[in-house]
Design a protein around this motif. Structure first.
Motif, PDB file in Angstrom:
ATOM      1  N   UNK A 164       0.860  -1.182   0.000  1.00 30.86           N
ATOM      2  CA  UNK A 164       0.000   0.000   0.000  1.00 30.86           C
ATOM      3  C   UNK A 164       0.900   1.237   0.000  1.00 30.86           C
ATOM      4  N   UNK A 165       0.774   2.049  -1.034  1.00 37.56           N
ATOM      5  CA  UNK A 165       1.583   3.256  -1.167  1.00 37.56           C
ATOM      6  C   UNK A 165       0.730   4.485  -0.879  1.00 37.56           C
ATOM      7  N   UNK A 166       1.258   5.401  -0.081  1.00 37.05           N
ATOM      8  CA  UNK A 166       0.634   6.702   0.088  1.00 37.05           C
ATOM      9  C   UNK A 166       1.385   7.701  -0.784  1.00 37.05           C
ATOM     10  N   UNK A 167       0.652   8.421  -1.608  1.00 36.85           N
ATOM     11  CA  UNK A 167       1.258   9.365  -2.552  1.00 36.85           C
ATOM     12  C   UNK A 167       0.712  10.757  -2.298  1.00 36.85           C
ATOM     13  N   UNK A 168       1.619  11.738  -2.342  1.00 34.81           N
ATOM     14  CA  UNK A 168       1.252  13.147  -2.122  1.00 34.81           C
ATOM     15  C   UNK A 168       1.523  13.920  -3.415  1.00 34.81           C
ATOM     16  N   UNK A 169       0.573  14.015  -4.311  1.00 32.00           N
ATOM     17  CA  UNK A 169       0.833  14.601  -5.634  1.00 32.00           C
ATOM     18  C   UNK A 169       0.766  16.124  -5.692  1.00 32.00           C
ATOM     19  N   UNK A 170       0.422  16.792  -4.581  1.00 32.12           N
ATOM     20  CA  UNK A 170       0.288  18.258  -4.601  1.00 32.12           C
ATOM     21  C   UNK A 170       1.471  18.983  -3.959  1.00 32.12           C
ATOM     22  N   UNK A 171       2.608  18.335  -3.820  1.00 32.53           N
ATOM     23  CA  UNK A 171       3.718  18.938  -3.082  1.00 32.53           C
ATOM     24  C   UNK A 171       4.394  20.100  -3.816  1.00 32.53           C
ATOM     25  N   UNK A 172       4.000  20.347  -5.039  1.00 25.35           N
ATOM     26  CA  UNK A 172       4.515  21.518  -5.755  1.00 25.35           C
ATOM     27  C   UNK A 172       3.442  22.608  -5.885  1.00 25.35           C
ATOM     28  N   UNK A 173       2.331  22.420  -5.200  1.00 23.70           N
ATOM     29  CA  UNK A 173       1.213  23.370  -5.253  1.00 23.70           C
ATOM     30  C   UNK A 173       0.978  23.914  -3.846  1.00 23.70           C
ATOM     31  N   UNK A 174       0.838  25.223  -3.716  1.00 25.05           N
ATOM     32  CA  UNK A 174       0.714  25.850  -2.405  1.00 25.05           C
ATOM     33  C   UNK A 174      -0.731  25.850  -1.905  1.00 25.05           C
TER      34      UNK A 174
END
Length: 329
Positions: A164-174
Motif C-alpha cells: 500500500x503506497x501513500x502518494x502526495x501529488x500536490x507537493x509543488x502546489x501551495x
C-alpha cells in the motif's frame, strides 16, 4: 470541465513522477478542507485520461468540533458518484500526533480491506514547508528535515501481499493555490475550527511564523523551504545507500559487532548513520542523537570502554577491534 493551470501541473507531475498510476485503483483521503477537495476535484477531472477507479475515504475523529464533517464529505462523494468509505475513531486524544497516527492506520485498513494499492492525500507545498520548520525547531537532523516525501509505504496486506503506497501529488502546489482553485470552481470547503487553534504547534507555524517570514524575509519562503526539502531528500537517500553498503562490510558474521578500525576510516557523517543502523538492528528502536554520539566516542576509546545504558538495558562496549552490543540484565 474547464482545464486550468492546476490541471496541467498535476497531470505533468503525475506523468513525470507516477506514470505507473495509469489505470490504478486510488483511494482519495478527503478531510473536507480545501486541499483535499482541490485534489479530489482535479483527480476526478483527470480520471478519463488516466483510467482510474477512484474512491473517497474519510477519517472521522469523532471530536465535538468535527460534527457534520463526515456527512458533508459523504455528500461530496455522492456528487462525484464515487464509492465512499469511512472510519470512526474511538476515544481519540485531541492531539495532532494521535490524530495523524490514527488517520494513517485507518486509511491503511480501508485500503487493504477494499483492495486499493494507492492512497493519495492533499498535502501541499505549504505543508512541506511547515513540516520542515516544525522539525527544525525540534532539533531534527537531515533525515527529519526531509520528511513528507512524495511517496510513503503504508503497509502490506498479509493475505494478498499487496503493498500500500501513500502518494502526495500536490507537493509543488501551495495552499494559496488550492484555496484559489476551490473558490474558482465553487467547491464547498468545510472550514475546520481547529485550524485556528494556536495551541497546536503546526497551526502557530502556519498562522504566525510563516506569515512573519513572508512579510519580513522572503515572500516565497514556502516554495524555497519546500525546495530545500527536495534537495535534502535526494541527499539523505544517497547517504543512506552508501552507509548501508559500508555497514554490511563492518558487521561481517556477527550482526551485534562492528569493526571499529574500519569504521574510524569513514567521515563523521557516515559514522553516525552506520551506528544508527547498527543500534536499530540490535534493539529495534531508533537511537537518538545523544545515544549515537556515545557510540561515536567509542570508536577510538580504550578497550573495555562502554556507553551508559541504551534503551532496553543495552550497552555498547569496546572489545579489541570491535564495538559489541550487549544486553545487560
Amino acid at each position: 470541465m474547464v482545464w486550468t493551470l492546476l490541471h496541467s501541473r498535476l497531470h505533468q507531475c503525475l506523468q513525470q513522477r507516477f506514470p505507473q498510476l495509469k489505470a490504478s485503483r486510488i483511494l482519495v483521503a478527503v478531510s473536507g478542507g480545501q486541499d483535499s477537495l482541490c485534489l479530489l476535484h482535479l483527480l476526478n477531472d483527470l480520471t478519463k485520461q488516466w483510467q482510474w477507479h477512484l474512491a473517497v475515504a474519510h477519517c472521522d475523529h469523532r471530536w465535538p468540533t468535527d460534527e457534520g464533517i463526515a456527512d458533508h464529505v459523504q455528500r461530496l462523494a455522492q456528487g462525484y458518484e464515487l464509492p465512499y468509505f469511512q472510519r470512526d475513531a474511538q476515544n481519540l486524544p485531541q492531539t495532532e500526533a494521535a490524530a495523524r497516527h490514527w488517520r494513517y492506520q485507518a486509511l491503511t485498513a480501508i485500503a487493504i480491506e477494499e483492495h486499493f494499492p494507492v492512497v493519495v492525500t492533499g498535502h501541499t507545498q505549504s505543508d512541506r514547508a511547515e513540516t520542515l520548520l516544525f522539525n527544525l525547531v525540534r532539533g531534527s537532523g537531515s533525515d527529519g528535515l526531509q520528511a513528507m516525501n512524495w511517496v510513503r509505504n503504508l503497509a502490506e496486506s498479509n493475505s494478498e501481499k499487496i503493498p500500500i503506497k501513500l502518494i502526495r501529488p500536490l507537493l509543488e502546489i501551495s495552499r494559496q493555490e488550492t484555496g484559489d482553485f476551490c473558490r474558482q470552481e465553487k467547491l464547498s470547503v468545510w472550514e475546520d475550527v481547529l485550524n485556528e487553534k494556536l495551541t497546536y504547534r503546526r497551526n502557530r507555524i502556519r498562522g504566525e511564523l510563516i506569515p512573519y517570514l513572508q512579510k519580513h524575509f522572503n515572500p516565497q519562503v514556502e516554495r524555497n523551504l519546500a525546495q530545500t526539502v527536495e534537495l535534502l531528500t535526494a541527499e539523505v537517500a544517497y547517504l543512506e545507500q552508501i552507509s548501508e553498503e559500508i555497514y554490511q562490510t563492518l558487521i561481517q558474521s556477527d550482526p551485534k559487532s562492528l569493526d571499529r578500525r574500519r569504521l574510524s576510516q569513514q567521515p563523521l557523517a557516515l559514522q553516525r548513520r552506520i551506528i544508527r543502523q547498527f543500534l536499530q538492528n540490535c534493539q529495534s528502536k531508533t537511537a537518538n542523537f545523544a545515544q549515537i554520539e556515545q557510540v561515536v566516542n567509542l570508536i577510538n576509546a580504550p578497550n573495555r570502554s562502554q556507553t551508559s545504558s541504551l534503551p532496553k538495558q543495552g550497552i555498547v562496549r569496546v572489545e579489541g577491534n570491535f564495538l559489541r552490543y550487549l544486553t545487560v540484565d
